[in-house]
Design a protein around this motif. Structure first.
Motif, PDB file in Angstrom:
ATOM      1  N   GLU A 185       0.605  -1.201  -0.003  1.00  0.00           N
ATOM      2  CA  GLU A 185       0.008  -0.108   0.125  1.00  0.00           C
ATOM      3  C   GLU A 185       0.743   1.213   0.086  1.00  0.00           C
ATOM      4  O   GLU A 185       1.829   1.541   0.868  1.00  0.00           O
ATOM      5  CB  GLU A 185      -0.929   0.034   1.230  1.00  0.00           C
ATOM      6  CG  GLU A 185      -2.034  -1.250   1.435  1.00  0.00           C
ATOM      7  CD  GLU A 185      -2.813  -1.109   2.627  1.00  0.00           C
ATOM      8  OE1 GLU A 185      -3.880  -1.126   2.477  1.00  0.00           O
ATOM      9  OE2 GLU A 185      -2.060  -0.873   3.877  1.00  0.00           O
ATOM     10  N   PRO A 186       0.631   1.982  -0.899  1.00  0.00           N
ATOM     11  CA  PRO A 186       1.558   3.364  -0.835  1.00  0.00           C
ATOM     12  C   PRO A 186       1.725   4.194   0.268  1.00  0.00           C
ATOM     13  O   PRO A 186       2.833   4.568   0.674  1.00  0.00           O
ATOM     14  CB  PRO A 186       0.746   4.455  -2.047  1.00  0.00           C
ATOM     15  CG  PRO A 186       0.042   3.354  -2.675  1.00  0.00           C
ATOM     16  CD  PRO A 186      -0.283   2.267  -1.958  1.00  0.00           C
ATOM     17  N   PHE A 241       4.761  -9.391  -0.050  1.00  0.00           N
ATOM     18  CA  PHE A 241       4.173  -8.070   0.596  1.00  0.00           C
ATOM     19  C   PHE A 241       2.899  -7.343  -0.029  1.00  0.00           C
ATOM     20  O   PHE A 241       2.244  -6.769   0.444  1.00  0.00           O
ATOM     21  CB  PHE A 241       5.384  -7.275   0.541  1.00  0.00           C
ATOM     22  CG  PHE A 241       5.689  -6.489  -0.638  1.00  0.00           C
ATOM     23  CD1 PHE A 241       5.542  -4.819  -0.692  1.00  0.00           C
ATOM     24  CD2 PHE A 241       6.290  -6.965  -1.876  1.00  0.00           C
ATOM     25  CE1 PHE A 241       5.904  -4.435  -1.791  1.00  0.00           C
ATOM     26  CE2 PHE A 241       6.329  -6.683  -2.959  1.00  0.00           C
ATOM     27  CZ  PHE A 241       6.103  -5.142  -3.021  1.00  0.00           C
ATOM     28  N   THR A 242       2.665  -7.946  -1.418  1.00  0.00           N
ATOM     29  CA  THR A 242       1.480  -7.582  -2.048  1.00  0.00           C
ATOM     30  C   THR A 242       0.331  -7.511  -1.343  1.00  0.00           C
ATOM     31  O   THR A 242       0.122  -8.776  -0.923  1.00  0.00           O
ATOM     32  CB  THR A 242       1.307  -8.295  -3.269  1.00  0.00           C
ATOM     33  OG1 THR A 242       2.454  -8.108  -4.193  1.00  0.00           O
ATOM     34  CG2 THR A 242       0.294  -7.709  -4.191  1.00  0.00           C
ATOM     35  N   GLY A 243      -0.571  -6.548  -1.153  1.00  0.00           N
ATOM     36  CA  GLY A 243      -1.660  -6.786  -0.563  1.00  0.00           C
ATOM     37  C   GLY A 243      -1.611  -7.133   1.028  1.00  0.00           C
ATOM     38  O   GLY A 243      -2.498  -7.209   1.931  1.00  0.00           O
ATOM     39  N   ARG A 244      -0.505  -6.971   1.562  1.00  0.00           N
ATOM     40  CA  ARG A 244      -0.466  -7.164   3.004  1.00  0.00           C
ATOM     41  C   ARG A 244      -0.880  -5.795   4.166  1.00  0.00           C
ATOM     42  O   ARG A 244      -0.487  -4.688   3.558  1.00  0.00           O
ATOM     43  CB  ARG A 244       1.053  -7.399   3.410  1.00  0.00           C
ATOM     44  CG  ARG A 244       1.230  -7.679   4.722  1.00  0.00           C
ATOM     45  CD  ARG A 244       2.813  -7.936   5.229  1.00  0.00           C
ATOM     46  NE  ARG A 244       3.073  -9.161   4.404  1.00  0.00           N
ATOM     47  CZ  ARG A 244       4.255  -9.267   4.113  1.00  0.00           C
ATOM     48  NH1 ARG A 244       5.376  -8.511   4.226  1.00  0.00           N
ATOM     49  NH2 ARG A 244       4.546 -10.663   3.517  1.00  0.00           N
ATOM     50  N   ASP A 245      -1.777  -6.049   4.767  1.00  0.00           N
ATOM     51  CA  ASP A 245      -2.157  -5.203   5.710  1.00  0.00           C
ATOM     52  C   ASP A 245      -1.209  -4.691   6.713  1.00  0.00           C
ATOM     53  O   ASP A 245      -0.485  -5.525   7.209  1.00  0.00           O
ATOM     54  CB  ASP A 245      -3.415  -5.269   6.490  1.00  0.00           C
ATOM     55  CG  ASP A 245      -4.121  -4.408   7.340  1.00  0.00           C
ATOM     56  OD1 ASP A 245      -4.821  -3.461   6.880  1.00  0.00           O
ATOM     57  OD2 ASP A 245      -4.059  -4.891   8.465  1.00  0.00           O
ATOM     58  N   TRP A 246      -1.194  -3.507   7.405  1.00  0.00           N
ATOM     59  CA  TRP A 246      -0.013  -2.933   8.189  1.00  0.00           C
ATOM     60  C   TRP A 246      -0.206  -4.096   9.461  1.00  0.00           C
ATOM     61  O   TRP A 246       0.795  -4.463  10.017  1.00  0.00           O
ATOM     62  CB  TRP A 246      -0.371  -1.427   8.366  1.00  0.00           C
ATOM     63  CG  TRP A 246      -1.400  -1.463   9.587  1.00  0.00           C
ATOM     64  CD1 TRP A 246      -2.600  -0.752   8.897  1.00  0.00           C
ATOM     65  CD2 TRP A 246      -1.650  -1.152  10.887  1.00  0.00           C
ATOM     66  NE1 TRP A 246      -3.927  -0.764  10.044  1.00  0.00           N
ATOM     67  CE2 TRP A 246      -2.919  -1.032  11.338  1.00  0.00           C
ATOM     68  CE3 TRP A 246      -0.816  -1.775  11.963  1.00  0.00           C
ATOM     69  CZ2 TRP A 246      -3.358  -0.894  12.486  1.00  0.00           C
ATOM     70  CZ3 TRP A 246      -1.219  -1.762  13.223  1.00  0.00           C
ATOM     71  CH2 TRP A 246      -2.649  -1.327  13.467  1.00  0.00           C
ATOM     72  N   THR A 250       2.783  -5.987  11.269  1.00  0.00           N
ATOM     73  CA  THR A 250       2.818  -6.224  12.900  1.00  0.00           C
ATOM     74  C   THR A 250       3.018  -7.467  13.537  1.00  0.00           C
ATOM     75  O   THR A 250       3.812  -7.919  14.268  1.00  0.00           O
ATOM     76  CB  THR A 250       1.860  -5.252  13.485  1.00  0.00           C
ATOM     77  OG1 THR A 250       1.799  -3.998  13.017  1.00  0.00           O
ATOM     78  CG2 THR A 250       2.368  -5.250  15.030  1.00  0.00           C
ATOM     79  N   GLY A 251       1.998  -8.280  12.869  1.00  0.00           N
ATOM     80  CA  GLY A 251       1.703  -9.523  13.426  1.00  0.00           C
ATOM     81  C   GLY A 251       3.186 -10.467  13.118  1.00  0.00           C
ATOM     82  O   GLY A 251       3.648 -11.505  13.895  1.00  0.00           O
ATOM     83  N   MET A 252       3.757 -10.139  11.677  1.00  0.00           N
ATOM     84  CA  MET A 252       5.006 -10.906  11.492  1.00  0.00           C
ATOM     85  C   MET A 252       6.006 -10.599  12.410  1.00  0.00           C
ATOM     86  O   MET A 252       6.871 -11.515  12.652  1.00  0.00           O
ATOM     87  CB  MET A 252       5.346 -10.386  10.055  1.00  0.00           C
ATOM     88  CG  MET A 252       4.223 -11.159   8.890  1.00  0.00           C
ATOM     89  SD  MET A 252       4.558 -10.349   7.172  1.00  0.00           S
ATOM     90  CE  MET A 252       6.432 -10.982   6.866  1.00  0.00           C
ATOM     91  N   VAL A 253       6.266  -9.316  12.746  1.00  0.00           N
ATOM     92  CA  VAL A 253       7.105  -9.051  13.652  1.00  0.00           C
ATOM     93  C   VAL A 253       7.072  -9.786  15.186  1.00  0.00           C
ATOM     94  O   VAL A 253       7.788 -10.205  15.790  1.00  0.00           O
ATOM     95  CB  VAL A 253       7.453  -7.681  13.997  1.00  0.00           C
ATOM     96  CG1 VAL A 253       8.510  -7.088  14.812  1.00  0.00           C
ATOM     97  CG2 VAL A 253       7.648  -6.949  12.547  1.00  0.00           C
ATOM     98  N   ALA A 254       5.844  -9.622  15.569  1.00  0.00           N
ATOM     99  CA  ALA A 254       5.500 -10.240  16.933  1.00  0.00           C
ATOM    100  C   ALA A 254       5.595 -11.794  16.973  1.00  0.00           C
ATOM    101  O   ALA A 254       5.975 -12.330  17.815  1.00  0.00           O
ATOM    102  CB  ALA A 254       3.879 -10.008  17.064  1.00  0.00           C
ATOM    103  N   SER A 255       5.474 -12.519  15.800  1.00  0.00           N
ATOM    104  CA  SER A 255       5.480 -14.108  15.724  1.00  0.00           C
ATOM    105  C   SER A 255       7.125 -14.250  15.523  1.00  0.00           C
ATOM    106  O   SER A 255       7.425 -15.393  15.735  1.00  0.00           O
ATOM    107  CB  SER A 255       4.978 -14.500  14.651  1.00  0.00           C
ATOM    108  OG  SER A 255       5.240 -14.189  13.644  1.00  0.00           O
ATOM    109  N   GLY A 256       7.952 -13.366  15.233  1.00  0.00           N
ATOM    110  CA  GLY A 256       9.399 -13.616  14.979  1.00  0.00           C
ATOM    111  C   GLY A 256       9.629 -13.987  13.308  1.00  0.00           C
ATOM    112  O   GLY A 256      10.857 -14.042  13.026  1.00  0.00           O
TER     113      GLY A 256
END
Length: 416
Positions: A185-186, A241-246, A250-256
């Motif tokens: 998303e821009p 990363f295409t179509g990924r919501d913010w 954040t969940g990707m960072v939270a999960s490692g």
């Protein structure tokens, strides 16, 4: 007899607000749909309920509020506005020019709310001499969120420059971790770009290029270098990363799964909603700047013109709920931001919020607190849209940095 007893017992268990007849309904259009956002909003609506009013939720998520804004346009065109609407950046000022917003001068004068707000905020809650909106919070846009265990395992400390941040990303990539969680998303991409522009070149350059739209600054070598650095950041992003919501990022960072995310402090609310603790499970630090700066945005609500005394009373109750110091305190603990009111203590907030509060105070004093471009607090929509379009296209194509700068200059000049 038993039935009557059971009914009486059931009624006694109902909340007082549910037993009392509602004084009326407050309908609000907003774009808070993530878990932490919904939970934070409930703090305000619970306060509203204690005043005897029922909340009618009209959430419209997506596109960083653009979808909600379109829903409002449709409602206003039909002559059916909601009681209240969430505003970002110039949105409230634009609606004030249309003459559809109620003046809140009487409420500000009665409660002295303006005395509790930083001067930079007043520009967005006041149109000429008329107060037109109610700020619930202040977000800091230029944050990095990192998974502590991932950073510790890779031996990464808080980066002090963008070159160090990119080097840390390369280290994570070599370890098999997605270095930077982001979507295509821009607006997500623009948050990164404007942080680079400000952190590397300073707030005076940011003011010239982004706020004043000075063509010499826009076409400068510094702007070319900013796009060059953004290209290096692009190399830290995974193919999915295409179509990924913010919030997914954040969940990707939270999960490692990912090491870090560059995002406003609404991301912190997502970590907290998962039961994670700052300093123990996740890290928060500002994007690395040569001179510290604070990129602010606020969430505010306006109310619409209405001659019905009952509706006006409901609007007053909503306004007083938003500006209540205890509401601002408890709302922002959940949302991840800090209170818009500077007179609300953050003593029992988490370490990230305390750092944000202290950095805001220092930035106000040093003149390095500036509005965030991405969320509409630096340039009017016709100009911020150009930045968003060019930066978004650059990130997902092989456009050169010089071509991007030229496209930016041309787009801004066409929008003047």
């Amino acid at each position: 007899m038993k039935l009557i007893t059971l009914l009486a017992a059931s009624i006694s268990l109902l909340p007082v607000a549910a037993m009392a007849e509602s004084k009326g309904t407050v309908e609000g259009i907003h774009h808070w749909v993530s878990e932490s956002e919904v939970n934070a909003l409930k703090v305000i609506t619970d306060k509203l309920a204690s005043k005897g009013y029922t909340w009618q939720d009209s959430a419209v998520g997506g596109l960083s509020g653009a979808n909600a804004l379109q829903a409002l346009r449709t409602r206003l065109a039909a002559g059916n506005p909601p009681t209240t609407m969430q505003f970002l950046g110039y949105e409230g000022l634009d609606w004030a020019k249309e003459g559809v917003l109620r003046s809140l001068n009487d409420l500000y004068a009665k409660n002295g709310w303006d005395k509790a707000l930083a001067p930079q905020l007043l520009v967005f809650v006041k149109s000429d001499d008329t107060f037109i909106s109610l700020p619930i919070n202040m977000h800091r846009q230029n944050w990095v969120w990192a998974n502590k265990a991932v950073f510790d395992k890779a031996g990464i400390a808080e980066p002090k420059s963008w070159d160090e941040l990119i080097a840390a990303g390369d280290k994570l990539k070599a370890a098999g971790v997605v270095p930077l969680a982001i979507g295509d998303e821009p607006w997500q991409i623009l948050e990164v770009f404007e942080a680079i522009v400000t952190d590397v070149n300073g707030t005076e350059f940011y003011k010239k290029a982004v706020i004043d739209l000075d063509e010499a600054a826009l076409s400068s070598d510094q702007m070319v270098d900013a796009f060059d650095k953004l290209r290096k950041v692009r190399g830290l992003v995974d193919d999915g990363f295409t179509g990924r919501d913010w919030a997914v990022a954040t969940g990707m960072v939270a999960s490692g799964k990912a090491g870090m995310q560059i995002m406003g402090d609404w991301a912190k609310g997502e970590f907290l909603a998962k039961g994670m603790k700052p300093g123990e499970d996740f890290l928060c630090f500002p994007t690395p700047a040569a001179t510290a700066n604070f990129k602010f945005i606020i969430d505010a609500f306006g109310v619409f013109n209405n001659d019905d005394p009952a509706v006006i009373a409901a609007q007053d109750a909503w306004a007083e709920s938003i500006m209540d110091p205890e509401v601002q305190k408890n709302f922002n603990k959940i949302k991840g931001s800090i209170p818009a009111r500077s007179d609300v203590s953050v003593e029992d907030f988490d370490a990230c919020a305390k750092r944000s509060f202290a950095d805001r105070e220092a930035a106000v004093a040093s003149g390095n607190m500036v509005g965030g471009l991405t969320e509409g607090f630096a340039a009017p929509p016709q100009f911020s849209g150009v930045f968003s379009d060019v930066v978004g296209k650059f990130f997902v194509t092989d456009m050169s940095s010089k071509d991007a700068v030229q496209a930016l200059v041309d787009g801004i000049n066409n929008a003047r």
